[in-house]
Design an enzyme around this catalytic site. Structure first.
Site, mmCIF file in Angstrom:
data_model
loop_
_atom_site.group_PDB
_atom_site.id
_atom_site.type_symbol
_atom_site.label_atom_id
_atom_site.label_comp_id
_atom_site.label_asym_id
_atom_site.label_seq_id
_atom_site.Cartn_x
_atom_site.Cartn_y
_atom_site.Cartn_z
ATOM 1 N N PHE A 250 20.313 94.726 10.340
ATOM 2 C CA PHE A 250 19.695 96.058 10.181
ATOM 3 C C PHE A 250 18.988 96.218 8.843
ATOM 4 C CE2 PHE A 250 21.435 99.369 7.387
ATOM 5 C CZ PHE A 250 22.489 98.702 6.796
ATOM 6 N N LYS A 251 19.284 95.341 7.874
ATOM 7 C CA LYS A 251 18.635 95.502 6.566
ATOM 8 C C LYS A 251 17.107 95.368 6.675
ATOM 9 C CE LYS A 251 22.642 94.820 3.757
ATOM 10 N NZ LYS A 251 23.629 94.732 4.852
ATOM 11 N N ASP A 252 16.638 94.694 7.714
ATOM 12 C CA ASP A 252 15.187 94.610 7.938
ATOM 13 C C ASP A 252 14.557 95.990 8.133
ATOM 14 O OD1 ASP A 252 15.063 91.813 7.866
ATOM 15 O OD2 ASP A 252 15.513 91.639 10.007
ATOM 16 N N LEU B 170 14.031 96.915 4.585
ATOM 17 C CA LEU B 170 13.377 95.931 3.713
ATOM 18 C C LEU B 170 12.017 95.467 4.232
ATOM 19 C CD1 LEU B 170 16.443 93.986 2.361
ATOM 20 C CD2 LEU B 170 14.705 95.168 1.008
#
Ligand code: PLP
Length: 492
Positions: free
Chosen positions: A112-114, A117
């Site tokens: 989920f950091k995408d 980011l």
């Protein structure tokens, strides 16, 4: 919209571009908007008719008022394109029990950091223009695996930026190492260090604090910046998908417009769940926020007792992205609930004694919105197995902690409002632990595990992971910790 620190009352406000460029406030606090913008139910439901990228631009523009709206739309369309997120950035999956799973892992690094980011580097790049900054921002990252890769993918070839990632040579999985070593882009660099994650992180912290290095970089027209989740530029894009999911749930008739839902988030640094809290404060009909933890259950205890105490054993678990004892973003919630002065005092207590306790009135306010639950390692593995065998749905270890907590919450409270569960990683990102949970023999090699998981579950390996096999290694340097500064100074 102006931004202020979580810790100081009578201070200078900054605009959103400055908050994103600086990351941390000068007094060590985190930036928060001076007020929280609101959305009407009609505005929320209307989002269902436009693409995710435009939903993101609309919501971000409420906070980033000094950004040009058309450029924001352009940046969001690029960040959340079909190419970067095949099948869409935040699709819903309905489980037979009624829980809606919000799959946030369809981006380039399968976690989920995408979601943040992919857009945050563009927000920083624009911030340099808005603030008249002529120097290049060099993003320094120490990573235990996931954040480094997500940051590399986000910053690659973004104007006005460069990125250098350090990872512990024996501290990341083979898949994670290959993901970083094969990174594409003209402005990226990756370096292994001899030591563990703490060595890498302490090394990076020292470089950030070193005035001599800053001066040398300044002469070359470079300043250092960070990509971690204390930056408001990472938080804001996470608010979007909760609002977007609600609009989608109304559209597919999982709920009626105006119905209250509950939201459960597998939590580490408290960034993702805090974004859901902001969405609630903006007017999204959310009743309860279920904070899901693994055996590092410091937040479960805090929500129960009001005492935050990091003087406890650290557990290494199969949901490593939640193995955290200092949840930095909790400071933002404290500031909204207790005010900046008490927040500063609590943070001082935390620094000096590893502990702080909020008053009973403050705890009552936290409990108005939050419930805390945790799952043991055994429970997490059982959830993966049961969900696959009974529902035919494969989930990763972090999402399994969340789903386990959903079940505990519902059975304890009988609350049958629609539950939205944030799914934070592809099961393939943690193939070996997922295989072990399913009771399937685990190959020693992480790359082989991808194939075994695919064969046994009839699911497809996500393309970015499948492609790793044939990719050429670009970065294979390993240095001692003492050489990190020199590595930074020689960045081109
Ligand atoms: C980072 C991460 C989390 C924790 O999110 P926070 O915003 O730090 O609470 C949960 N699951 C996965 C897979 C992650 O990468």
């Amino acid at each position: 919209m102006k931004f202020l620190s979580t810790r100081e009352k009578n201070q200078n406000f900054v605009n959103s571009a400055e908050a994103i460029k600086e990351g941390l406030a000068p007094d060590g606090g985190l930036y928060l908007p001076e007020s929280i913008p609101t959305l009407s139910l009609d505005e929320i439901c209307a989002l269902a008719d436009i693409p995710y990228s435009d939903r993101a631009a609309k919501i971000l523009s409420l906070f980033l008022t000094d950004y040009d709206k058309d450029l924001l739309t352009e940046d969001c369309r690029d960040a959340y394109s079909e190419e970067r997120f095949p099948g869409g950035p935040a699709p819903l999956y309905s489980l037979p029990c009624g829980t809606e799973v919000l799959e946030l892992w369809h981006g380039p690094t399968c976690a989920f950091k995408d979601m943040a980011l992919q857009i945050m580097p563009k927000l920083l790049s624009r911030a340099l223009t808005i603030t008249g900054e002529k120097r290049k921002a060099l993003i320094l990252v120490a990573t235990s695996g996931d954040t480094g890769k997500a940051a590399l993918e986000g910053y690659r070839d973004v104007d006005g930026t460069g990125i250098l990632v350090f990872y512990p040579v024996d501290g990341v999985s083979k898949v994670q190492k290959l993901q970083m070593q094969t990174q594409a882009g003209e402005n990226v660099s990756v370096c292994a260090i001899r030591g563990n994650f703490d060595d890498a992180q302490n090394g990076v912290k020292q470089i950030f604090a070193d005035e001599k290095t800053a001066a040398e970089l300044n002469e070359k027209g470079i300043f250092l910046s960070s990509a971690n989740s204390i930056n408001f530029g990472r938080l804001a894009p996470q608010i979007v998908y909760y609002i977007s999911a609600y609009a989608d749930m109304v559209k597919k008739s999982a709920i009626k417009a105006g119905d209250k839902i509950n939201v459960c988030v597998p939590t580490g640094n408290f960034g993702n769940i805090f974004a859901a809290y902001i969405a609630k404060e903006m007017g999204l009909p959310i009743d309860r926020l279920v904070c899901a933890s693994n055996s590092n259950n410091i937040l479960t205890d805090f929500i129960e007792t009001g005492v935050y105490d990091r003087n406890r054993k650290f557990h290494t678990t199969i949901s490593p992205s939640m193995d955290i004892l200092i949840s930095s973003n909790l400071e933002r919630l404290l500031s909204l609930i207790c005010g900046p002065e008490k927040t500063a005092a609590y943070m001082k207590d935390l620094k000096e004694t590893g502990k702080y306790s909020v008053s009973s009135e403050e705890l009552a306010k936290i409990k108005e919105s939050f419930s805390g639950y945790f799952c043991s390692e055994k429970e997490t593995a059982e959830v993966i197995k049961n969900t696959y065998e009974k529902d035919g749905y494969l989930i990763d270890t972090h999402t399994a902690v969340g789903l386990g907590c959903v079940k505990k919450y519902i059975s304890e409270t009988g609350d049958n409002k629609k539950m939205l569960l944030a799914s934070t990683a592809s099961p393939y990102k943690f193939s070996q632990d997922v295989l072990a949970s399913l009771g399937i023999d685990v190959p020693a090699d992480g790359l082989d595990a991808l194939g075994v998981l695919s064969e046994n579950t009839n699911t497809e390996i996500p393309r970015p992971l499948a492609e790793l096999k044939g990719k050429a290694v670009r970065f294979d340097t390993t240095v001692d910790r003492e050489e990190m500064t020199a590595t930074v100074l020689s960045f081109k």
